[in-house]
Design a protein around this motif. Structure first.
Motif, mmCIF file in Angstrom:
data_model
loop_
_atom_site.group_PDB
_atom_site.id
_atom_site.type_symbol
_atom_site.label_atom_id
_atom_site.label_comp_id
_atom_site.label_asym_id
_atom_site.label_seq_id
_atom_site.Cartn_x
_atom_site.Cartn_y
_atom_site.Cartn_z
ATOM 1 N N THR A 140 0.967 -1.343 0.290
ATOM 2 C CA THR A 140 0.001 -0.402 -0.166
ATOM 3 C C THR A 140 1.434 1.334 -0.097
ATOM 4 O OG1 THR A 140 -0.001 0.024 1.918
ATOM 5 C CG2 THR A 140 -1.507 -1.480 1.747
ATOM 6 N N GLU A 141 0.328 2.442 -0.786
ATOM 7 C CA GLU A 141 1.115 3.801 -0.751
ATOM 8 C C GLU A 141 1.486 3.465 1.068
ATOM 9 O OE1 GLU A 141 -0.256 6.953 -1.521
ATOM 10 O OE2 GLU A 141 -0.954 5.580 -3.253
ATOM 11 N N GLN A 142 0.387 3.236 2.056
ATOM 12 C CA GLN A 142 1.695 3.814 3.696
ATOM 13 C C GLN A 142 2.866 3.127 3.821
ATOM 14 O OE1 GLN A 142 -1.800 3.013 6.180
ATOM 15 N NE2 GLN A 142 0.104 3.568 8.185
ATOM 16 N N ASP A 143 2.449 1.476 3.502
ATOM 17 C CA ASP A 143 3.965 0.563 3.498
ATOM 18 C C ASP A 143 4.882 1.609 3.049
ATOM 19 O OD1 ASP A 143 1.972 -1.248 4.280
ATOM 20 O OD2 ASP A 143 2.207 -2.104 2.116
ATOM 21 N N LEU A 144 4.349 1.734 1.717
ATOM 22 C CA LEU A 144 5.788 2.694 0.723
ATOM 23 C C LEU A 144 6.402 3.329 1.236
ATOM 24 C CD1 LEU A 144 3.921 1.382 -2.524
ATOM 25 C CD2 LEU A 144 6.284 0.680 -1.889
ATOM 26 N N ALA A 145 5.787 4.603 2.547
ATOM 27 C CA ALA A 145 6.030 5.244 2.417
ATOM 28 C C ALA A 145 6.681 5.134 4.068
ATOM 29 C CB ALA A 145 4.848 6.969 3.065
ATOM 30 N N GLU A 146 6.374 4.041 4.938
ATOM 31 C CA GLU A 146 6.423 3.840 6.179
ATOM 32 C C GLU A 146 8.240 3.117 6.289
ATOM 33 O OE1 GLU A 146 2.479 3.853 8.180
ATOM 34 O OE2 GLU A 146 3.488 2.069 8.319
ATOM 35 N N LEU A 147 8.490 2.790 5.290
ATOM 36 C CA LEU A 147 9.624 2.202 5.462
ATOM 37 C C LEU A 147 10.544 2.669 5.388
ATOM 38 C CD1 LEU A 147 11.126 -0.593 5.190
ATOM 39 C CD2 LEU A 147 11.034 -1.197 2.448
ATOM 40 N N PRO A 148 11.218 3.436 4.198
ATOM 41 C CA PRO A 148 12.454 3.834 4.175
ATOM 42 C C PRO A 148 12.037 5.067 5.253
ATOM 43 C CG PRO A 148 11.047 4.599 2.246
ATOM 44 C CD PRO A 148 9.509 4.008 2.959
ATOM 45 N N ILE A 149 11.232 5.549 5.716
ATOM 46 C CA ILE A 149 11.072 6.062 7.685
ATOM 47 C C ILE A 149 12.199 5.065 8.516
ATOM 48 C CG2 ILE A 149 9.906 7.231 9.334
ATOM 49 C CD1 ILE A 149 8.528 7.754 7.163
ATOM 50 N N ALA A 150 11.602 3.991 8.346
ATOM 51 C CA ALA A 150 11.792 3.060 9.581
ATOM 52 C C ALA A 150 13.431 2.190 9.063
ATOM 53 C CB ALA A 150 10.716 2.039 9.034
ATOM 54 N N ILE A 151 13.496 2.890 7.911
ATOM 55 C CA ILE A 151 15.234 2.547 7.933
ATOM 56 C C ILE A 151 16.313 3.408 8.011
ATOM 57 C CG2 ILE A 151 16.547 1.464 5.978
ATOM 58 C CD1 ILE A 151 14.878 -0.299 4.090
ATOM 59 N N ALA A 152 15.777 4.725 8.043
ATOM 60 C CA ALA A 152 16.344 5.111 8.210
ATOM 61 C C ALA A 152 16.518 5.392 9.741
ATOM 62 C CB ALA A 152 16.326 7.068 7.561
ATOM 63 N N LYS A 153 15.740 5.323 10.260
ATOM 64 C CA LYS A 153 16.411 5.101 11.820
ATOM 65 C C LYS A 153 16.591 4.304 12.521
ATOM 66 C CE LYS A 153 11.128 7.209 13.429
ATOM 67 N NZ LYS A 153 9.964 6.958 13.794
ATOM 68 N N THR A 154 16.170 2.892 11.513
ATOM 69 C CA THR A 154 16.825 1.500 12.380
ATOM 70 C C THR A 154 18.715 2.567 12.209
ATOM 71 O OG1 THR A 154 15.833 0.744 11.743
ATOM 72 C CG2 THR A 154 17.300 -0.600 12.275
ATOM 73 N N LEU A 155 19.018 2.538 11.032
ATOM 74 C CA LEU A 155 20.165 2.851 10.176
ATOM 75 C C LEU A 155 21.212 3.872 11.521
ATOM 76 C CD1 LEU A 155 20.519 2.828 6.198
ATOM 77 C CD2 LEU A 155 21.862 1.254 7.929
#
Ligand SMILES: Cc1ncc(COP(=O)(O)O)c(C=O)c1O
Length: 388
Positions: free
Chosen positions: A369-384
């Protein structure tokens, strides 16, 4: 003695951050349960969501009721079925070829083609980033293997110039590379192959069903239909089923029927799987443009979010998007932290990629979904940031 050896092998893998384990998975599609936890699946090769498509499942169910669960033998004994023959017709049509031959997996198909078409005195020219199944096929072949730099037609040209023009020279590359998502530099490669009168084989495991305009693969993408001598594809990725195939001339297919040991000495694809794959191929044949447009739109959305956060350097054009991390242990830690945040991505490590070049591999699907695609980059950036 065996036990001691096994334990030391496992310990060595663990020390290098290379130990693998099987995840306990339940369900398919966008949301799956892994080790009891529900996560958004960014790790599967089901790019078009066809593995859970009701038309594909219906075809599979009907074939199971008519024919049973197994093909019961290898193809040349009595493992053939109407479903397999009709799948091969659809695949040949999808790939603009007169003939196609299905194998129990893509791995089998690569081994069969490369080992049957080459002999001692021949040369295989293989892209440096080719998949393990191609590497293993080269090792099994009696030909000499030369590795050209990734997608580098100039280097291929140099290597071909050093080979005997009287021998068969088989150039093997991928349509979309399985670890980087790079698209094959087909125009340049074809020009070199033609100049040297060599033979071109392209593994389309990840380019079938994913590239515009219609998901028929790399040749249509470049408007170069017919330039590949030996086409290879898989059925367990965008086509949502299981198996592999080779397509090309009737002589190519007949040669593989007669000499392709992985097809001769392995049980044929079961009728229900063949029926599911045929239905998926027919959906692509009828409606490829629309299906692929949806996937490409999802790729664009995710790519924009990753670019915005500096996680990738250029816009992604395929559903395989690597995010560089580097060190193996840190890559695993990032994957685990993302899992805790509700996302499953793959952590690619040696030997899939070179040592010290571990990365997260994100696989985009039509189902996201658009939400999945918007949330993943945020989560990766935070995690890194947190695992620095
Ligand atoms: C480029 C490539 N070729 C071949 C294969 C093997 O296909 P299969 O999974 O059907 O054995 C894969 C699968 O991982 C792949 O990525």
């Amino acid at each position: 003695m065996l036990e001691a050896r096994l334990l030391s092998m496992l310990e060595a893998a663990k020390e290098e951050g290379l130990l693998r384990r099987v995840l306990a998975v339940e369900g398919r599609g966008r949301l799956i349960r892994v080790d009891g936890r529900e996560v958004v699946n960014f790790a599967s090769n089901d790019y078009l969501g066809l593995a859970s498509d009701e038309r594909v499942i219906k075809a599979m169910r009907e074939a199971a009721i008519e024919e049973g669960a197994s093909s019961t033998a290898s193809r040349l004994i009595c493992g053939d079925s109407a479903q397999l023959r009709s799948l091969e017709e659809s695949l040949a049509a999808l790939k603009h070829r007169p003939a196609a031959l299905v194998f129990p997996s893509g791995y089998h198909a690569n081994i069969a083609a490369i080992t049957s078409l080459t002999r001692q005195g021949d040369f295989i020219l293989s892209d440096q980033d080719n998949h393990a199944s191609i590497i293993d096929a080269c090792r099994l072949s009696r030909a000499t293997t030369l590795i050209f730099r990734h997608n580098d037609a100039h280097h291929l040209d140099q290597l071909l110039s050093q080979t005997d023009s009287g021998s068969l020279r088989l150039v093997v590359t991928e349509g979309v590379f399985s670890t980087s998502g790079d698209i094959c530099a087909l125009e340049d490669i074809v020009a070199v192959v033609r100049r040297h009168n060599a033979v071109l084989m392209v593994d389309e495991a990840h380019s079938t069903g994913t590239l515009p305009p219609r998901g028929r693969g790399i040749e249509e993408f470049y408007n170069l239909v017919g330039c590949v001598d030996v086409g290879m594809g898989t059925l367990g990725k965008a086509l949502g089923a299981h198996g592999g195939f080779i397509c090309g001339s009737p002589a190519l297919v007949n040669t593989l029927i007669n000499y392709g040991r992985p097809g001769i000495y392995s049980t044929a694809l079961p009728p229900p799987i063949a029926a599911a794959a045929a239905e998926a191929a027919n959906l692509l044949l009828r409606n490829g443009e629309t299906i692929v447009a949806k996937l490409q739109n999802n790729i664009k959305l995710l790519s924009a979010g990753l670019l915005e956060r500096g996680l990738i350097k250029e816009e992604a054009r395929t559903p395989i998007i690597p995010v560089e991390v580097g060190e193996e242990r840190r890559t695993v830690a990032v994957r685990e932290a993302l899992f805790e945040r509700g996302f499953l991505v793959a952590a690619l490590r040696y030997p899939t990629v070179p040592r010290g070049a571990a990365c997260l591999r994100i696989s985009v699907s039509c189902l996201h979904t658009e939400q999945d695609l918007a949330e993943l980059p945020i989560a990766i950036a935070k995690t890194l940031e947190e695992t620095k």
